[in-house]
Design an enzyme around this catalytic site. Structure first.
Site, short mmCIF file in Angstrom:
data_model
loop_
_atom_site.label_atom_id
_atom_site.label_comp_id
_atom_site.label_asym_id
_atom_site.label_seq_id
_atom_site.Cartn_x
_atom_site.Cartn_y
_atom_site.Cartn_z
N SER A 145 1.01 -1.13 0.01
CA SER A 145 0.00 0.14 0.10
C SER A 145 0.98 1.27 -0.13
CB SER A 145 -0.90 0.10 1.17
OG SER A 145 -1.39 1.41 1.61
N TYR A 158 -1.57 -0.89 10.63
CA TYR A 158 -1.50 -1.33 9.14
C TYR A 158 -0.17 -0.81 8.49
CZ TYR A 158 -3.56 -1.01 4.29
OH TYR A 158 -4.03 -1.27 3.11
N ILE A 191 -7.81 3.52 -4.30
CA ILE A 191 -8.54 2.74 -5.39
C ILE A 191 -10.03 2.59 -4.75
CG2 ILE A 191 -8.63 0.59 -6.57
CD1 ILE A 191 -6.02 2.11 -6.80
#
Length: 254
Positions: A145, A158, A191
């Site tokens: 990411s 994350y 996205i």
């Protein structure tokens, strides 16, 4: 684009979003698909869609419920793939959990382990299981990411998982490169997928996100799938250990 006729492509997280788009992309170019996800109903929808776009009657697709947090589940899936097809050509490690905004005091051990096991350990486990059944010319594409490149406040766990994906993948590129097996990473930005936080928020939040992108819009899952297909192809045969940012120019001035 290279011919994928008869090649076996394994995809995790194939029930929706980028995983589904990549499955459809590879079905259109002749690949045999081994699809997995924890959501069997949506996964079967993906399989059916792939069958409808497949170009050759000889194409075969399989779909299995897999919990990527479980080593046993991954090992059983890979064995079933090899039993059916005899080999594995390409692996797209797409399964993952999106972030929740949490201050450090709010992070629980359970949250840490869930993200680490799903976003990082699963890639190691799948790689370990697949490599013995892959040969020269095979490849992996792993999903990181932009949070694996740029630190983000409140997304510490994350970000840690996505930084780890890049580190692990680069090590595998070195380790497996001598066997002719390539390992690359895609790092998507904003996205338009069902789990994207900005898309879910809609309205002003979606517009704010778009304004921070050079192209002034969110990307699509299909645009990520196109890059994955390229990284699997012979056209990228000297691309190894790379991190491809698919972000529309995140942070670039308009």
């Amino acid at each position: 684009m290279s011919n994928f006729n008869g090649q076996v492509v394994l995809i995790t997280g194939a029930a929706s979003g980028i995983g589904r788009a990549t499955a459809l992309r590879m079905a259109k170019v002749g690949a045999n698909l081994a699809l997995s996800d924890i959501n069997p109903a949506s996964l079967d929808e993906t399989r059916q869609q792939c069958e409808s776009v497949s170009k050759k009657s000889t194409q075969q697709h399989m779909a299995s419920r897999v919990d990527v947090q479980s080593t046993e589940s991954i090992n059983d899936f890979v064995q079933s793939v090899v039993s059916r097809y005899g080999t594995i050509h390409h692996v797209f490690n797409c399964a993952g959990i999106n972030p929740t905004k949490l201050e450090i005091e709010q992070i629980t051990d359970a949250y840490w382990h869930k993200l680490m096991d799903t976003n990082v350990k699963s890639i190691m486990t799948m790689t370990r299981a697949c490599v013995p059944h892959m040969s020269r010319g095979a490849s992996f594409v792993n999903v990181s990411s932009m949070c694996g490149i740029y630190p983000t406040a409140l997304f510490s766990v994350y970000c840690a998982t996505k930084f780890a994906v890049i580190g692990f993948s680069k090590c595998m590129a070195l380790e497996l490169g001598a066997r002719g097996i390539r390992v690359n990473v895609v790092a998507p930005g904003s996205i338009d997928t069902p789990t994207n936080a900005s898309v879910l928020a809609g309205g002003d939040r979606l517009q704010q996100m778009a304004e921070g992108v050079g192209l002034k819009r969110a990307g699509t899952a299909e645009e990520v799938a196109d890059v994955v297909a390229f990284l699997f192809s012979d056209e990228s045969r000297y691309v190894n250990g790379s991190v491809v940012q698919i972000d529309g120019g995140l942070g670039l001035p308009g």
